[in-house]
Write an enzyme that holds these catalytic residues in place. Structure first.
Site, PDB file in Angstrom:
ATOM      1  N   LYS A  63       1.116   3.206   7.887  1.00  0.00           N
ATOM      2  CA  LYS A  63       2.191   3.716   7.394  1.00  0.00           C
ATOM      3  C   LYS A  63       1.889   4.919   6.515  1.00  0.00           C
ATOM      4  O   LYS A  63       0.784   5.135   6.013  1.00  0.00           O
ATOM      5  CB  LYS A  63       3.056   2.773   6.613  1.00  0.00           C
ATOM      6  CG  LYS A  63       2.193   1.985   5.350  1.00  0.00           C
ATOM      7  CD  LYS A  63       3.172   1.127   4.575  1.00  0.00           C
ATOM      8  CE  LYS A  63       2.576   0.724   3.408  1.00  0.00           C
ATOM      9  NZ  LYS A  63       3.302  -0.135   2.507  1.00  0.00           N
ATOM     10  N   GLU A  72       0.753  -1.245   0.019  1.00  0.00           N
ATOM     11  CA  GLU A  72      -0.012  -0.080  -0.068  1.00  0.00           C
ATOM     12  C   GLU A  72       0.794   1.184   0.018  1.00  0.00           C
ATOM     13  O   GLU A  72       2.039   1.258   0.620  1.00  0.00           O
ATOM     14  CB  GLU A  72      -0.777   0.027   1.206  1.00  0.00           C
ATOM     15  CG  GLU A  72      -2.140  -0.999   1.045  1.00  0.00           C
ATOM     16  CD  GLU A  72      -2.909  -1.442   2.250  1.00  0.00           C
ATOM     17  OE1 GLU A  72      -3.023  -0.230   3.148  1.00  0.00           O
ATOM     18  OE2 GLU A  72      -3.437  -2.281   2.460  1.00  0.00           O
ATOM     19  N   CYS A  85      -1.537  -6.729   6.697  1.00  0.00           N
ATOM     20  CA  CYS A  85      -0.851  -7.952   6.289  1.00  0.00           C
ATOM     21  C   CYS A  85       0.052  -8.587   7.183  1.00  0.00           C
ATOM     22  O   CYS A  85      -0.121  -9.676   7.602  1.00  0.00           O
ATOM     23  CB  CYS A  85      -0.183  -7.585   4.970  1.00  0.00           C
ATOM     24  SG  CYS A  85      -1.428  -7.289   3.674  1.00  0.00           S
TER      25      CYS A  85
HETATM   26  N1  NAD Z   1      -3.909  -4.746   1.483  1.00  0.00           N
HETATM   27  C1  NAD Z   1      -2.509  -5.178   0.921  1.00  0.00           C
HETATM   28  O1  NAD Z   1      -1.727  -4.460   0.893  1.00  0.00           O
HETATM   29  C2  NAD Z   1      -2.171  -6.485   0.444  1.00  0.00           C
HETATM   30  C3  NAD Z   1      -1.095  -6.948  -0.141  1.00  0.00           C
HETATM   31  C4  NAD Z   1      -1.025  -8.228  -0.559  1.00  0.00           C
HETATM   32  C5  NAD Z   1      -1.986  -9.216  -0.088  1.00  0.00           C
HETATM   33  N2  NAD Z   1      -3.124  -8.907   0.356  1.00  0.00           N
HETATM   34  C6  NAD Z   1      -4.105  -9.834   0.614  1.00  0.00           C
HETATM   35  O2  NAD Z   1      -5.257  -9.794  -0.382  1.00  0.00           O
HETATM   36  C7  NAD Z   1      -6.482  -9.977   0.232  1.00  0.00           C
HETATM   37  C8  NAD Z   1      -7.427  -8.788  -0.052  1.00  0.00           C
HETATM   38  O3  NAD Z   1      -6.887  -7.744   0.932  1.00  0.00           O
HETATM   39  P1  NAD Z   1      -7.363  -6.358   0.815  1.00  0.00           P
HETATM   40  O4  NAD Z   1      -6.479  -5.593   1.652  1.00  0.00           O
HETATM   41  O5  NAD Z   1      -7.517  -5.901  -0.528  1.00  0.00           O
HETATM   42  O6  NAD Z   1      -8.682  -6.529   1.599  1.00  0.00           O
HETATM   43  P2  NAD Z   1      -9.871  -5.576   1.703  1.00  0.00           P
HETATM   44  O7  NAD Z   1     -10.176  -5.329   2.849  1.00  0.00           O
HETATM   45  O8  NAD Z   1      -9.402  -4.018   1.316  1.00  0.00           O
HETATM   46  O9  NAD Z   1     -10.930  -6.035   0.500  1.00  0.00           O
HETATM   47  C9  NAD Z   1     -11.690  -6.893   0.009  1.00  0.00           C
HETATM   48  C10 NAD Z   1     -12.811  -6.412  -0.616  1.00  0.00           C
HETATM   49  O10 NAD Z   1     -13.829  -7.794  -0.644  1.00  0.00           O
HETATM   50  C11 NAD Z   1     -14.959  -7.480  -0.585  1.00  0.00           C
HETATM   51  N3  NAD Z   1     -15.933  -8.644  -0.341  1.00  0.00           N
HETATM   52  C12 NAD Z   1     -15.970  -9.367   0.759  1.00  0.00           C
HETATM   53  N4  NAD Z   1     -16.468 -10.381   0.767  1.00  0.00           N
HETATM   54  C13 NAD Z   1     -17.020 -10.538  -0.735  1.00  0.00           C
HETATM   55  C14 NAD Z   1     -17.784 -11.468  -1.472  1.00  0.00           C
HETATM   56  N5  NAD Z   1     -18.397 -12.311  -1.005  1.00  0.00           N
HETATM   57  N6  NAD Z   1     -18.108 -10.989  -2.961  1.00  0.00           N
HETATM   58  C15 NAD Z   1     -17.339  -9.753  -3.303  1.00  0.00           C
HETATM   59  N7  NAD Z   1     -16.801  -9.028  -2.603  1.00  0.00           N
HETATM   60  C16 NAD Z   1     -16.412  -9.300  -1.260  1.00  0.00           C
HETATM   61  C17 NAD Z   1     -14.933  -6.443   0.462  1.00  0.00           C
HETATM   62  O11 NAD Z   1     -16.081  -5.739   0.576  1.00  0.00           O
HETATM   63  C18 NAD Z   1     -13.755  -5.579   0.128  1.00  0.00           C
HETATM   64  O12 NAD Z   1     -13.893  -4.535  -0.554  1.00  0.00           O
HETATM   65  C19 NAD Z   1      -6.056 -10.549   1.716  1.00  0.00           C
HETATM   66  O13 NAD Z   1      -5.826 -11.862   1.467  1.00  0.00           O
HETATM   67  C20 NAD Z   1      -4.722  -9.835   1.962  1.00  0.00           C
HETATM   68  O14 NAD Z   1      -4.056 -10.455   2.819  1.00  0.00           O
HETATM   69  C21 NAD Z   1      -3.180  -7.639   0.818  1.00  0.00           C
END
Ligand code: NAD
Length: 437
Positions: free
Chosen positions: A322, A153, A261
């Protein structure tokens, strides 16, 4: 290519937008209808540098769409990315209910071959579980691929467009070719697409995050020890960072790692270790040290005010976990605020992007200042929690005029000790001697 992204959060929205940028047609699905409405009306629902420009361009040029209907997105697409939450369950293991719930629906919806790509961070063996869940409901052929995401991010667009590497876990030649074609435009500078089996890909993501969290935590312990023995962690950092085996990055001490994360991924890998009869001793230590580090400034502040914070006004610069993000998940600022309020202090905070998110949780328990200088008015001390660039070269004279006392507790070591001495501040930081004025 025709792509659906299920889950339009920090990862899903960046992934979808960046895939559209190279000419693919992308439809993003989210169950949060408010969010979908916002995106359909052209509003980016998160703060991520450079995302708005790409978002706007790809919508305008008819390559980026949003819906709350999974079926609509799946029917139109050949590749379905899952970018769904995998939060910690009660026992610390990754909660797979979002992923498996959607996998179950996919089986019912799909009417032709699909590549289902898991971009969420998931424990080893999840691809197999997703496969089983989809198989329950479909006679059609499909492949499940593990493609963990490494974006940060604050740098997410850059990281996606020019990744250090792309990891693809699949044993299907057909899926491998499709994924290679999709990612080719992003690795033109020669960074590798690394193909491996699904389990190794899943573990690669946890291993990367656990290693980085360990590196930060190691440095935090060295910083704490510096304070005990009168060494300067800045010097130690430069001294060890010039060894190419160690490297210069990720050696800055601070008030602990946070975000959505590192905390959850370290916890999930630790839990996975226990389940597989390999309890990771190192991860237990990392979690315990980080827990302490998040509030490491509080005893210093209490000591300065002779254990009496009642009625003291404390300014706080930085709420996001951050800089360059509005994400406050597991942010150290929340733990510090909690400790200050419990001790009877009042808090006046400023953050360039994350104030609304904190206000949604804390409402009026603290004051939200319109500028970083406004937060300082009549403050007994300032705490720096997030190293936003804006805070790096402030007008120290103006700060002294605004504050009741020129006292700074810096959780990110953003100022030189000499500068703070010259400017007449009491200045306490991490792993360096305190300037007493
Ligand atoms: N945020 C980061 O920096 C980052 C980096 C690498 C990996 N990840 C991983 O990626 C994944 C997602 O993380 P994120 O930070 O984007 O999460 P987030 O919470 O920002 O986004 C998840 C989205 O999924 C939606 N959602 C939930 N249930 C749903 C469904 N049934 N159908 C459709 N949409 C649905 C939510 O409303 C939300 O908008 C996690 O496993 C995380 O560990 C995150």
């Amino acid at each position: 290519m025709k792509i659906a992204i299920v889950g339009t959060g920090y990862v899903g929205l960046v992934t979808g937008t960046c895939f559209a940028e190279t000419g693919n047609t992308v439809i993003c699905v989210d169950i949060d209808q408010e969010k979908v409405k916002k995106m359909q009306s052209g509003v980016v629902p998160i703060y991520e540098p450079h995302l708005d420009m790409l978002f706007e361009r790809n919508i305008k040029q008819g390559r980026l769409f949003f819906t709350s209907h999974l079926e609509e997105a799946v029917t139109q697409s050949d590749i379905i990315f899952l970018a769904l939450p995998t939060p910690p369950g009660e026992d610390g293991s990754a909660d797979l209910s979002y992923i498996l719930g959607v996998a179950n629906q996919l089986g019912k919806i799909m009417k032709s071959y699909k590549v289902i790509v898991d971009k969420s961070t998931v424990p080893v063996g999840t691809s197999e579980k997703v496969k089983n869940e989809i198989s329950k409901n479909t006679p059609y052929e499909f492949d499940v691929v593990s493609n963990p995401e490494f974006l940060r991010e604050g740098f997410a667009v850059d990281d996606f467009m020019k990744p250090d590497r792309v990891v693809i876990g699949t044993q299907s030649e057909k899926a491998k070719k499709i994924m290679e074609t999709l990612y080719k435009p992003y690795v033109r500078q020669g960074n590798p697409i690394i193909f491996m089996d699904e389990k190794s890909a899943e573990l690669t993501k946890y291993a990367a995050n656990a290693f980085l969290a360990t590196k930060i935590t190691f440095m935090n312990e060295i910083a704490n020890f510096c304070e005990k023995v009168g060494a300067n962690v800045d010097m130690v950092r430069i001294g060890i960072g010039s060894d190419s085996r160690i490297g210069k990055r990720f050696l800055f001490p601070g008030v602990g790692y946070g975000g959505s994360c590192f905390p959850k991924d370290v916890q999930a890998l630790s839990k996975s270790g226990k389940e597989n009869n390999y309890p990771f001793q190192i991860l237990e230590a990392v979690m315990a040290v980080n827990e302490n580090q998040k509030t490491i400034l509080l005893p210093k502040i209490k000591k300065y005010f002779e254990e009496n914070l009642a009625g003291k006004k404390i300014a706080l610069w930085g709420l996001a976990f951050k800089p360059d993000t509005d994400d406050i998940r597991e942010a150290p600022s929340l733990y510090i605020i909690n400790g200050l309020l419990e001790a009877g202090a009042t808090v006046s905070a400023f953050d360039p992007e994350a104030m609304q998110n904190v206000q949604n949780i804390l409402s009026n328990q603290i004051e939200f200042a319109p500028t970083h200088y406004d937060a300082l008015k009549n403050a007994d001390a300032l705490i720096i929690v997030t190293e936003w660039p804006l805070f790096r070269t402030p007008d120290f004279d103006k700060m002294k005029l605004l504050m009741k006392n020129p006292v700074i507790f810096d959780g990110r070591n953003i100022y030189d000790l000499d500068t703070m001495k010259e400017n007449g501040f009491y200045y306490s930081s991490i792993g360096r001697k305190t300037i007493e004025k």
